[in-house]
Write a protein that holds these residues in place. Structure first.
Motif, PDB file in Angstrom:
ATOM      1  N   PRO A 148       0.633  -1.135  -0.304  1.00 51.18           N
ATOM      2  CA  PRO A 148       0.118  -0.222   0.171  1.00 51.18           C
ATOM      3  C   PRO A 148       0.754   1.576  -0.105  1.00 51.18           C
ATOM      4  CG  PRO A 148      -0.009  -1.242   2.126  1.00 51.18           C
ATOM      5  CD  PRO A 148       0.467  -2.368   1.655  1.00 51.18           C
ATOM      6  N   LEU A 149       2.197   1.332   0.500  1.00 51.32           N
ATOM      7  CA  LEU A 149       2.839   2.198   0.397  1.00 51.32           C
ATOM      8  C   LEU A 149       3.695   2.243  -0.330  1.00 51.32           C
ATOM      9  CD1 LEU A 149       4.806   1.938   4.201  1.00 51.32           C
ATOM     10  CD2 LEU A 149       2.187   3.325   3.562  1.00 51.32           C
ATOM     11  N   VAL A 150       4.178   1.559  -1.681  1.00 48.58           N
ATOM     12  CA  VAL A 150       4.554   1.950  -2.928  1.00 48.58           C
ATOM     13  C   VAL A 150       3.371   2.295  -3.954  1.00 48.58           C
ATOM     14  CG1 VAL A 150       5.548   0.718  -5.369  1.00 48.58           C
ATOM     15  CG2 VAL A 150       6.652  -0.007  -2.309  1.00 48.58           C
ATOM     16  N   GLN A 151       2.027   2.012  -3.502  1.00 49.95           N
ATOM     17  CA  GLN A 151       1.182   2.769  -4.675  1.00 49.95           C
ATOM     18  C   GLN A 151       1.058   4.020  -3.760  1.00 49.95           C
ATOM     19  OE1 GLN A 151      -3.320   0.201  -3.825  1.00 49.95           O
ATOM     20  NE2 GLN A 151      -2.247  -0.638  -5.382  1.00 49.95           N
ATOM     21  N   LYS A 152       1.489   4.225  -3.391  1.00 47.95           N
ATOM     22  CA  LYS A 152       1.229   5.862  -3.076  1.00 47.95           C
ATOM     23  C   LYS A 152       2.097   6.892  -3.492  1.00 47.95           C
ATOM     24  CE  LYS A 152      -0.832   6.128   2.001  1.00 47.95           C
ATOM     25  NZ  LYS A 152      -1.783   6.847   1.178  1.00 47.95           N
ATOM     26  N   GLY A 153       3.021   6.167  -4.559  1.00 49.72           N
ATOM     27  CA  GLY A 153       4.170   6.953  -5.255  1.00 49.72           C
ATOM     28  C   GLY A 153       5.254   7.478  -4.576  1.00 49.72           C
ATOM     29  N   LEU A 154       6.394   6.082  -4.762  1.00 53.65           N
ATOM     30  CA  LEU A 154       7.933   6.577  -3.940  1.00 53.65           C
ATOM     31  C   LEU A 154       8.947   6.648  -4.808  1.00 53.65           C
ATOM     32  CD1 LEU A 154       7.162   3.623  -0.858  1.00 53.65           C
ATOM     33  CD2 LEU A 154       6.818   6.328  -1.081  1.00 53.65           C
ATOM     34  N   ASP A 155       9.678   7.337  -4.680  1.00 55.99           N
ATOM     35  CA  ASP A 155      10.705   7.730  -5.647  1.00 55.99           C
ATOM     36  C   ASP A 155      12.284   5.909  -4.989  1.00 55.99           C
ATOM     37  OD1 ASP A 155       9.583   9.999  -7.512  1.00 55.99           O
ATOM     38  OD2 ASP A 155       9.769  10.962  -5.151  1.00 55.99           O
ATOM     39  N   CYS A 156      12.045   6.041  -4.050  1.00 57.14           N
ATOM     40  CA  CYS A 156      13.120   5.333  -3.463  1.00 57.14           C
ATOM     41  C   CYS A 156      12.299   4.741  -2.629  1.00 57.14           C
ATOM     42  CB  CYS A 156      14.284   6.523  -3.438  1.00 57.14           C
ATOM     43  SG  CYS A 156      15.531   5.655  -2.494  1.00 57.14           S
ATOM     44  N   ILE A 157      13.121   3.432  -1.968  1.00 64.39           N
ATOM     45  CA  ILE A 157      13.406   3.164  -0.803  1.00 64.39           C
ATOM     46  C   ILE A 157      14.840   2.774  -0.204  1.00 64.39           C
ATOM     47  CG2 ILE A 157      12.602   0.901   0.695  1.00 64.39           C
ATOM     48  CD1 ILE A 157      10.259   0.016  -1.226  1.00 64.39           C
ATOM     49  N   GLU A 158      14.111   3.480   0.894  1.00 63.11           N
ATOM     50  CA  GLU A 158      15.481   3.106   1.726  1.00 63.11           C
ATOM     51  C   GLU A 158      16.088   1.902   2.658  1.00 63.11           C
ATOM     52  OE1 GLU A 158      18.154   6.386   2.544  1.00 63.11           O
ATOM     53  OE2 GLU A 158      18.175   5.862   5.019  1.00 63.11           O
ATOM     54  N   PHE A 159      17.058   0.905   2.582  1.00 69.18           N
ATOM     55  CA  PHE A 159      17.029  -0.235   2.942  1.00 69.18           C
ATOM     56  C   PHE A 159      17.746  -0.052   4.483  1.00 69.18           C
ATOM     57  CE2 PHE A 159      17.923  -4.864   3.495  1.00 69.18           C
ATOM     58  CZ  PHE A 159      17.652  -5.455   4.710  1.00 69.18           C
ATOM     59  N   HIS A 160      17.681  -0.077   6.008  1.00 65.36           N
ATOM     60  CA  HIS A 160      19.064  -0.136   6.380  1.00 65.36           C
ATOM     61  C   HIS A 160      19.447  -1.039   7.289  1.00 65.36           C
ATOM     62  CE1 HIS A 160      18.169   4.549   8.568  1.00 65.36           C
ATOM     63  NE2 HIS A 160      17.256   4.593   7.222  1.00 65.36           N
ATOM     64  N   ILE A 161      20.453  -1.665   7.221  1.00 67.17           N
ATOM     65  CA  ILE A 161      20.992  -2.828   7.756  1.00 67.17           C
ATOM     66  C   ILE A 161      22.133  -2.209   9.043  1.00 67.17           C
ATOM     67  CG2 ILE A 161      20.654  -4.438   6.486  1.00 67.17           C
ATOM     68  CD1 ILE A 161      23.410  -3.895   4.706  1.00 67.17           C
ATOM     69  N   LEU A 162      22.012  -3.329   9.857  1.00 67.65           N
ATOM     70  CA  LEU A 162      23.461  -3.440  10.382  1.00 67.65           C
ATOM     71  C   LEU A 162      25.354  -3.511  10.133  1.00 67.65           C
ATOM     72  CD1 LEU A 162      21.667  -3.511  14.027  1.00 67.65           C
ATOM     73  CD2 LEU A 162      23.228  -0.952  13.217  1.00 67.65           C
ATOM     74  N   GLY A 163      24.399  -4.641   9.280  1.00 65.62           N
ATOM     75  CA  GLY A 163      25.446  -6.216   8.352  1.00 65.62           C
ATOM     76  C   GLY A 163      25.557  -7.045   8.587  1.00 65.62           C
ATOM     77  N   ASP A 164      25.203  -7.205  10.384  1.00 71.17           N
ATOM     78  CA  ASP A 164      25.553  -8.582  10.939  1.00 71.17           C
ATOM     79  C   ASP A 164      24.476  -9.672  10.862  1.00 71.17           C
ATOM     80  OD1 ASP A 164      24.521  -7.222  12.735  1.00 71.17           O
ATOM     81  OD2 ASP A 164      25.784  -7.965  14.666  1.00 71.17           O
ATOM     82  N   GLU A 165      23.196  -9.289   9.511  1.00 69.55           N
ATOM     83  CA  GLU A 165      22.105  -9.835  10.621  1.00 69.55           C
ATOM     84  C   GLU A 165      22.058 -11.179   9.416  1.00 69.55           C
ATOM     85  OE1 GLU A 165      21.790  -6.275   9.305  1.00 69.55           O
ATOM     86  OE2 GLU A 165      21.007  -5.588  10.780  1.00 69.55           O
ATOM     87  N   GLY A 166      22.997 -11.346   8.604  1.00 67.22           N
ATOM     88  CA  GLY A 166      23.080 -12.399   7.952  1.00 67.22           C
ATOM     89  C   GLY A 166      21.708 -12.388   6.858  1.00 67.22           C
ATOM     90  N   ARG A 167      21.233 -13.619   7.168  1.00 66.78           N
ATOM     91  CA  ARG A 167      20.145 -14.148   6.719  1.00 66.78           C
ATOM     92  C   ARG A 167      18.506 -13.357   6.605  1.00 66.78           C
ATOM     93  NH1 ARG A 167      17.268 -17.580   3.526  1.00 66.78           N
ATOM     94  NH2 ARG A 167      15.042 -17.996   3.807  1.00 66.78           N
TER      95      ARG A 167
END
Ligand code: SF4
Ligand code: SF4
Length: 320
Positions: A148-167
């Motif tokens: 539903p959020l993508v349907q609102k019209g987004l230009d980008c999605i940001e993915f926050h990671i710490l790097g050690d979350e593996g799978r």
């Protein structure tokens, strides 16, 4: 296209706060900073917050600004909220004093955290003398959250990671890419992993995507901003230098401790970043105005805030 502002080195992103659900503040910030020349906005992944950001851009009469939402791994602090244990609290008021987000309220002698405003920065936890505060992780199911959020019209999605979350990284990344085929911003820092592993993790994601469709946001010290000094932004510039040295087919920008001196420091150090994202500092310098109910109606108030926002924007873009 969003990519153009990176290619042309004119990206200034305002971070409204991945956990900031205060729609009133988001509307004011997006209207204000877009008029000041900011061209990219990052908001919390909630329908009402996206609507508030769009309302702010509409107020400003600008339709060429870009909008991004932030999602992340569950353990990432950006998606946690602080809670006070009333039995342990000794009402010293330290949490209220250190919270730059003004998320701590005093009611009689008791202190409460406004969950809508809290961005999980941990400053209150670190300063509480009686260990009365803890961070609560928010569980999110991206398969349900994103469509539903993508349907609102987004230009980008940001993915926050710490790097050690593996799978978890692979699973969440797939969920993002299954729902959104636009630009991916990857926000990552050196808090938990060493440089070699950091590059390895980022490389494995960037190489799965088409060339130059990923933005690497080198997050210096997450949510550490607030001061306008070279020192607080040093780690962000240094992390960006690490990513640039890896020569990945991606754009590189900085965040985390960023301020009006960030792009100047990068320029002095010869670190060729393509964009700057500023959160805590940018929100703090205009808060005295954005907290007012007559922010939009009172021209004097609005123009004072606009002058401050323009100064930050111009100083940021000048050195890029
Ligand atoms: S800092 Fe800790 S002890 Fe002091 S008011 Fe806040 S929660 Fe209570
Ligand atoms: S200091 Fe940070 S974690 Fe604590 S209440 Fe304020 S925003 Fe939330």
């Amino acid at each position: 296209m969003l990519y153009d502002i990176f290619k042309e080195k004119r990206c200034f992103k305002l971070i409204c706060g991945a956990g900031n659900e205060d729609t009133d503040e988001v509307e004011k910030l997006t209207a204000l900073y877009s008029l000041a020349g900011c061209n990219f906005f990052d908001v919390c992944a909630k329908a009402e917050v996206i609507d508030a950001a769009k309302k702010g851009l509409k107020r400003a009469g600008l339709n060429d600004r870009y909008l991004c939402i932030s999602v992340g791994a569950e353990s990432d602090r950006h998606f946690c909220k602080a809670e006070i244990n009333g039995e342990k609290c000794i009402s010293c008021g330290m949490c209220e004093k250190v919270c730059a987000q003004k998320a701590v309220n005093k009611k009689d002698k008791n202190f409460e955290i406004n969950q809508t405003r809290c961005i999980g920065c941990s400053k209150c936890l670190k300063n509480c003398p009686n260990k009365a505060i803890k961070l609560i992780q928010k569980k999110t199911d991206l398969k349900e959250l994103l469509p539903p959020l993508v349907q609102k019209g987004l230009d980008c999605i940001e993915f926050h990671i710490l790097g050690d979350e593996g799978r978890e990284i692979q699973v969440r990344l797939k969920e993002i890419m299954d729902n959104f085929d636009g630009p991916l911003s990857l926000s990552i820092n050196r808090e938990r992993i060493g440089d070699k592993k950091l590059i390895k993790v980022v490389k494995s994601i960037v190489n799965k995507r088409k060339k130059y469709t990923t933005i690497i946001q080198a997050d210096g010290i997450p949510m550490s901003g607030g001061k306008d000094s070279f020192k607080s932004t040093l780690q962000a510039v240094s992390t960006a230098d690490l990513f640039l040295g890896a020569n990945l087919p991606a754009y590189v920008m900085v965040s985390g401790g960023t301020n009006a001196k960030t792009s100047e420091l990068a320029k002095m150090c010869g670190v060729e970043i393509q964009g700057v994202a500023i959160g805590s500092y940018a929100r703090k310098i205009v808060r005295e105005y954005t907290k007012r109910d007559d922010f939009f109606e009172n021209k004097e108030v609005f123009n004072k805030a606009l002058k401050i926002a323009k100064d930050l924007t111009e100083r940021t873009l000048k050195y890029l």
